[in-house]
Design a protein around this motif. Structure first.
Motif, PDB file in Angstrom:
ATOM      1  N   LYS A  31      25.803 -40.205 -29.282  1.00  0.00           N
ATOM      2  CA  LYS A  31      26.370 -39.090 -28.513  1.00  0.00           C
ATOM      3  C   LYS A  31      25.366 -38.747 -27.416  1.00  0.00           C
ATOM      4  N   GLU A  32      25.807 -38.849 -26.181  1.00  0.00           N
ATOM      5  CA  GLU A  32      24.866 -38.726 -25.057  1.00  0.00           C
ATOM      6  C   GLU A  32      25.342 -37.736 -24.009  1.00  0.00           C
ATOM      7  N   ILE A  33      24.418 -36.974 -23.488  1.00  0.00           N
ATOM      8  CA  ILE A  33      24.629 -36.165 -22.288  1.00  0.00           C
ATOM      9  C   ILE A  33      23.774 -36.815 -21.214  1.00  0.00           C
ATOM     10  N   ASN A  34      24.435 -37.383 -20.201  1.00  0.00           N
ATOM     11  CA  ASN A  34      23.737 -38.196 -19.209  1.00  0.00           C
ATOM     12  C   ASN A  34      22.562 -37.499 -18.548  1.00  0.00           C
ATOM     13  N   LEU A  35      22.742 -36.200 -18.263  1.00  0.00           N
ATOM     14  CA  LEU A  35      21.717 -35.500 -17.484  1.00  0.00           C
ATOM     15  C   LEU A  35      21.652 -34.038 -17.897  1.00  0.00           C
ATOM     16  N   LEU A  36      20.441 -33.543 -18.036  1.00  0.00           N
ATOM     17  CA  LEU A  36      20.205 -32.122 -18.288  1.00  0.00           C
ATOM     18  C   LEU A  36      19.356 -31.598 -17.141  1.00  0.00           C
ATOM     19  N   LEU A  37      19.871 -30.577 -16.462  1.00  0.00           N
ATOM     20  CA  LEU A  37      19.184 -29.997 -15.319  1.00  0.00           C
ATOM     21  C   LEU A  37      18.532 -28.684 -15.759  1.00  0.00           C
ATOM     22  N   HIS A  38      17.204 -28.645 -15.732  1.00  0.00           N
ATOM     23  CA  HIS A  38      16.456 -27.466 -16.166  1.00  0.00           C
ATOM     24  C   HIS A  38      16.086 -26.644 -14.928  1.00  0.00           C
ATOM     25  N   TYR A  39      16.534 -25.410 -14.895  1.00  0.00           N
ATOM     26  CA  TYR A  39      16.256 -24.594 -13.707  1.00  0.00           C
ATOM     27  C   TYR A  39      16.277 -23.118 -14.093  1.00  0.00           C
ATOM     28  N   ASN A  40      15.212 -22.391 -13.725  1.00  0.00           N
ATOM     29  CA  ASN A  40      15.123 -20.953 -14.010  1.00  0.00           C
ATOM     30  C   ASN A  40      15.410 -20.633 -15.482  1.00  0.00           C
ATOM     31  N   ASN A  41      14.739 -21.349 -16.378  1.00  0.00           N
ATOM     32  CA  ASN A  41      14.854 -21.124 -17.819  1.00  0.00           C
ATOM     33  C   ASN A  41      16.272 -21.313 -18.348  1.00  0.00           C
ATOM     34  N   CYS A  42      17.003 -22.185 -17.676  1.00  0.00           N
ATOM     35  CA  CYS A  42      18.372 -22.482 -18.104  1.00  0.00           C
ATOM     36  C   CYS A  42      18.569 -23.998 -18.069  1.00  0.00           C
ATOM     37  N   VAL A  43      19.322 -24.519 -19.035  1.00  0.00           N
ATOM     38  CA  VAL A  43      19.619 -25.946 -19.103  1.00  0.00           C
ATOM     39  C   VAL A  43      21.097 -26.160 -18.816  1.00  0.00           C
ATOM     40  N   TYR A  44      21.394 -26.963 -17.802  1.00  0.00           N
ATOM     41  CA  TYR A  44      22.776 -27.245 -17.422  1.00  0.00           C
ATOM     42  C   TYR A  44      23.122 -28.687 -17.823  1.00  0.00           C
ATOM     43  N   PRO A  45      24.047 -28.879 -18.774  1.00  0.00           N
ATOM     44  CA  PRO A  45      24.441 -30.242 -19.175  1.00  0.00           C
ATOM     45  C   PRO A  45      25.397 -30.864 -18.161  1.00  0.00           C
ATOM     46  N   ILE A  46      25.131 -32.114 -17.812  1.00  0.00           N
ATOM     47  CA  ILE A  46      25.937 -32.819 -16.809  1.00  0.00           C
ATOM     48  C   ILE A  46      26.266 -34.214 -17.326  1.00  0.00           C
ATOM     49  N   ASP A  47      27.537 -34.570 -17.315  1.00  0.00           N
ATOM     50  CA  ASP A  47      27.952 -35.934 -17.619  1.00  0.00           C
ATOM     51  C   ASP A  47      28.425 -36.599 -16.328  1.00  0.00           C
ATOM     52  N   ILE A  48      28.288 -37.911 -16.285  1.00  0.00           N
ATOM     53  CA  ILE A  48      28.654 -38.666 -15.084  1.00  0.00           C
ATOM     54  C   ILE A  48      29.631 -39.757 -15.506  1.00  0.00           C
ATOM     55  N   LYS A  49      30.834 -39.724 -14.967  1.00  0.00           N
ATOM     56  CA  LYS A  49      31.870 -40.674 -15.376  1.00  0.00           C
ATOM     57  C   LYS A  49      32.596 -41.230 -14.155  1.00  0.00           C
ATOM     58  N   LYS A  50      32.925 -42.524 -14.233  1.00  0.00           N
ATOM     59  CA  LYS A  50      33.662 -43.159 -13.147  1.00  0.00           C
ATOM     60  C   LYS A  50      35.109 -42.675 -13.112  1.00  0.00           C
ATOM     61  N   ASP A  51      35.696 -42.489 -14.286  1.00  0.00           N
ATOM     62  CA  ASP A  51      37.092 -42.073 -14.383  1.00  0.00           C
ATOM     63  C   ASP A  51      37.190 -40.574 -14.656  1.00  0.00           C
ATOM     64  N   THR A  52      38.301 -39.985 -14.270  1.00  0.00           N
ATOM     65  CA  THR A  52      38.497 -38.548 -14.475  1.00  0.00           C
ATOM     66  C   THR A  52      39.217 -38.242 -15.786  1.00  0.00           C
TER      67      THR A  52
END
Length: 396
Positions: free
Chosen positions: A323-344
């Motif tokens: 189980k993977e979350i492609n990218l986690l963006l850490h900013y101002n003491n907050c973590v934003y989960p981001i997935d990246i997919k070719k299809d919608t």
């Protein structure tokens, strides 16, 4: 405007530090930025053997030759000892040092007082702002006309090439010369690698693993080298600015999570060349499409922050069940989960469940989980759930 902001930031850092190191300066835009910073400064190029010899034998005396405190030291990687001199009490200059590849030597000098290291964006895009998946910002994102064909064309062209209209033959010649110079100049001069072709096959194999978790044993087996050698060779690629390693999130309490970094190329055009993909159409239909798309999106996000002078941490999450979350963006003491997919096409329920895998980071009083988003090849922003958004790659 953005370039002037970046130049202003660098000049500010120069004023308040003894030496500012600009590293990974191998794209044409980065080189042009260095040229602009060199206006009104004495240029000292350590790639010149005569200049380098003087600097190597008597670094203190070499620096004192320059009465003008405004100077730029190009190719500082050839004489890194100069960094110690510049940060010492012997001199009181405020200068710029430029590392064009081969910057893995920075580990030895990373703790020098009075020195700051700046990673430059590979290229500059006008009106490029740092992206955060927060409600106010996402609601303001415009509709994009970027379709799949344009996305894969951008991946194919990369950022090292100035002219996207070059013929296939010209493109092959450019990247062929780039790889030859990298293998025969940067690697041979600065490392003990002796088998050029084996190392080349290793680099091609690394390109085949973009977006994947790094496995040294697997990479080594394909070219018949040991895991320690594969690890050492990967450090050369990272140090030379060819690849970037994205490390897993380090502030979760789960035990069964990936510990190794993920692999990304700093130029998707170079990765495509090494994979022998000869058109955007070939990329889109290949087994490497998802990895190259993820690579490109991560680069775009990182570039947006770098060119605005914003410090941001990026990581990823993957557990033992894949189980993977492609990218986690850490900013101002907050973590934003981001997935990246070719299809919608995606399951909103599964996506939300996956994002909840890192919810335990909120055990820390200063770390919160922000909105999640799926970045995909679509045309418009769409809210999928209270804390989940679908975002087109074209808005990055």
């Amino acid at each position: 405007m953005l370039e002037s902001n970046l130049l202003g930031k660098i000049e500010y850092l120069v004023k308040h530090n003894k030496v500012v190191v600009l590293r990974s300066c191998n794209s044409s835009w980065q080189q042009s930025l260095v040229d602009k910073l060199s206006v009104g400064r004495t240029m000292i190029n350590l790639a010149d053997p005569m200049v380098r010899e003087r600097a190597m034998w008597q670094p203190e005396a070499f620096i004192k030759l320059y009465d003008d405190t405004r100077f730029v030291l190009k190719n500082i990687q050839f004489v890194p000892r100069l960094l110690e001199v510049l940060c010492s009490d012997v001199v009181s200059y405020h200068c710029i040092a430029v590392m064009s590849q081969a910057y893995y030597i920075m580990e030895e000098y990373s703790e020098l007082k009075g020195m700051v290291v700046v990673d430059l964006p590979v290229s500059l895009r006008e009106e490029c702002l740092p992206f955060l998946p927060v409600t106010e910002q996402i609601n303001a994102l415009p509709q994009t006309d970027m379709d799949a064909e344009e996305v894969f064309s951008n991946i194919f062209n990369g950022s090292l090439l100035d002219d996207a209209t070059l013929s296939q033959q010209e493109r092959e010649a450019f990247y062929g010369a780039y790889v030859q110079n990298f293998l025969q100049h940067d690697i041979k001069m600065a490392t003990p690698v002796s088998d050029e072709m084996k190392f080349y096959r290793f680099v091609c194999n690394v390109a085949a693993n973009v977006g994947n978790v790094l496995n040294y044993a697997l990479l080594g087996n394909t070219v018949d080298v040991s895991s320690p050698t594969a690890k050492l060779w990967m450090s050369y690629l990272e140090g030379a600015g060819i690849v970037t390693l994205l490390y897993p999130i380090d502030d979760v309490n789960l035990k069964r999570v990936a510990k190794a970094p993920k692999i990304y190329f700093n130029d998707t055009g170079l990765a495509s060349y090494l994979l022998r993909l000869q058109s955007p159409f070939e990329i889109a239909g290949s087994a490497f499409a998802d990895g190259l798309l993820e690579n490109w999106v991560v680069l775009r996000l990182r570039n947006g922050y770098l060119q605005n002078g914003v410090d941001v941490k990026l990581s990823y999450f993957k557990d033992s069940n894949a189980k993977e979350i492609n990218l986690l963006l850490h900013y101002n003491n907050c973590v934003y989960p981001i997935d990246i997919k070719k299809d919608t096409e995606l399951s909103i329920k599964k996506q939300l469940k996956k994002f909840k895998l890192i919810s335990n980071v909120e055990n820390d009083a200063v770390t919160k989980i922000g909105n999640g988003c799926v970045i995909s090849i679509c045309r418009e922003v769409k809210q999928l759930d209270e804390k989940l958004w679908l975002v087109p790659v074209g808005v990055l």
